[in-house]
Design an enzyme around this catalytic site. Structure first.
Site, PDB file in Angstrom:
ATOM      1  N   GLU A  60       0.869  -3.588   7.260  1.00 31.59           N
ATOM      2  CA  GLU A  60       0.513  -2.293   7.706  1.00 31.59           C
ATOM      3  C   GLU A  60      -0.869  -2.013   8.224  1.00 31.59           C
ATOM      4  O   GLU A  60      -1.256  -1.307   9.185  1.00 31.59           O
ATOM      5  CB  GLU A  60       1.069  -1.303   6.758  1.00 31.59           C
ATOM      6  CG  GLU A  60       2.606  -0.963   6.778  1.00 31.59           C
ATOM      7  CD  GLU A  60       3.169  -2.149   6.068  1.00 31.59           C
ATOM      8  OE1 GLU A  60       4.467  -2.257   6.064  1.00 31.59           O
ATOM      9  OE2 GLU A  60       2.522  -2.835   5.321  1.00 31.59           O
ATOM     10  N   HIS A 129       9.088   3.415  -2.484  1.00 29.57           N
ATOM     11  CA  HIS A 129       9.583   3.535  -1.336  1.00 29.57           C
ATOM     12  C   HIS A 129      10.425   5.085  -0.844  1.00 29.57           C
ATOM     13  O   HIS A 129      11.094   5.231   0.065  1.00 29.57           O
ATOM     14  CB  HIS A 129      11.174   2.612  -1.020  1.00 29.57           C
ATOM     15  CG  HIS A 129      10.690   1.158  -1.136  1.00 29.57           C
ATOM     16  ND1 HIS A 129       9.990   0.518  -2.071  1.00 29.57           N
ATOM     17  CD2 HIS A 129      10.635   0.092  -0.058  1.00 29.57           C
ATOM     18  CE1 HIS A 129       9.798  -0.675  -2.017  1.00 29.57           C
ATOM     19  NE2 HIS A 129      10.111  -1.030  -0.826  1.00 29.57           N
TER      20      HIS A 129
END
Length: 330
Positions: A60, A129
């Site tokens: 990312e 998450h």
């Protein structure tokens, strides 16, 4: 009118913007040949090819940084985070670079990037998450933050986000991807396309007794609570969908509260410094004399996301909690 799922509405927005502007590109992990982790980008790589729909490494920090740099040079990247929880890996790129470059350059450099993906709990994937960071993203001047609650809004707001010259953080929900709503064909619209400007809230249900103010999936929870309040308690609840957290449409919020004289702010953030806290503070400041009761809030329980399905179900806002809050002030 046709029914379209949340994921298909987003896909239509991407397809139309790829066709409209050759500078629009989609990037992220598995968005191309694999058709996206949630099949939101299904078929777009086959149609548009390697230069417009691009698979990235599982990094990312790397690919968000690449997208930020590309946007400064005139590209309009739409970057998918498989989970918005992974924004922390690219914090510097999103906040310090994308969010600050227009100001730091004296307006000489724009950063028209969209960072998108699911930002929700309720899917039993654990604390790392299940973040809902819209309150964090909206805190920084220079950033915009969008949280659509349905397919219609998702398509119209995504098109606006892609065309915006500022970085837009677009928060979706995995729990909504498969849900369907009525979404018109472009040919059915007088403007020729579905386009919703950023910063315009929407009243999803008219009411007279209390304002339920929410964004994202919490709007649907509020609509269910409003049904219970009407059918079982004779209370008319108005549901205001913020749609955009930053810029925030305070006028629509205040107009609703001045009509109903009561407000319950609902979100799936943790309660400390949540979006609902900002909304409640604004209502208290600007609508104090219009209120007949204290502003109430409903948020997630103040703990990392529970892994257990049964416990996580109780951690997030659900209709009965909202109903209870309303009954306490009506």
């Amino acid at each position: 009118m046709r029914k379209l799922s949340y994921r298909h509405a987003l896909r239509e927005a991407f397809d139309e913007e790829l066709a409209r502007d050759p500078m629009v590109v989609l990037m992220g992990e598995e968005v191309a040949q694999y058709n996206g982790a949630y099949k939101v980008t299904e078929g777009l790589w086959a149609k548009w090819g390697d230069k417009r729909v691009i698979d990235t490494p599982i990094s990312e920090a790397g690919f968000i940084g690449m997208g930020v740099g590309a946007s400064m040079l005139g590209v309009r990247p739409v970057m998918e985070l498989m989970f918005w929880s992974f924004y922390t890996v690219a914090w510097d790129q999103i906040i310090n670079n994308a969010g600050m470059v227009r100001y730091m350059s004296g307006g000489q450099i724009n950063c028209p990037i969209v960072v998108r993906g699911p930002a929700n709990g309720g899917t039993n994937v654990g604390a790392t998450h299940s973040h809902t960071p819209e309150n964090i993203m909206a805190q920084f001047p220079g950033m915009k933050c969008v949280c659509p609650s349905n397919a219609y809004d998702a398509k119209g707001l995504m098109k606006a986000a892609i065309r915006d010259n500022d970085p837009v953080m677009f928060m979706e929900s995995t729990k909504l991807y498969g849900e369907e709503w009525e979404v018109p064909e472009n040919s059915e619209l007088p403007e020729g396309e579905l386009f919703i400007p950023l910063g315009v809230a929407d009243v999803k249900r008219e009411g007279t007794d209390v304002s339920l103010i929410a964004h994202g999936r919490a709007v649907l929870t509020c609509l269910k609570a409003a049904e219970i309040l009407a059918n079982e308690h004779g209370i008319s609840a108005e549901v205001v969908d913020l749609r955009t957290i930053r810029p925030l449409d305070e006028d629509t919020i205040f107009e609703s509260v001045r009509k109903t004289h009561r407000a319950v702010c609902v979100d799936e953030n943790k309660p400390f410094c949540a979006v609902s806290a900002q909304i409640a503070a604004s209502i208290g400041l600007h609508c104090f004399d219009d209120l007949d009761a204290p502003v109430q809030r409903v948020s997630s329980l103040d703990a990392p996301a529970f892994y257990s399905p049964k416990l996580e179900e109780l951690q997030l806002p659900y209709p009965d909690v909202i109903v209870s809050k309303v009954l306490g002030i009506c």
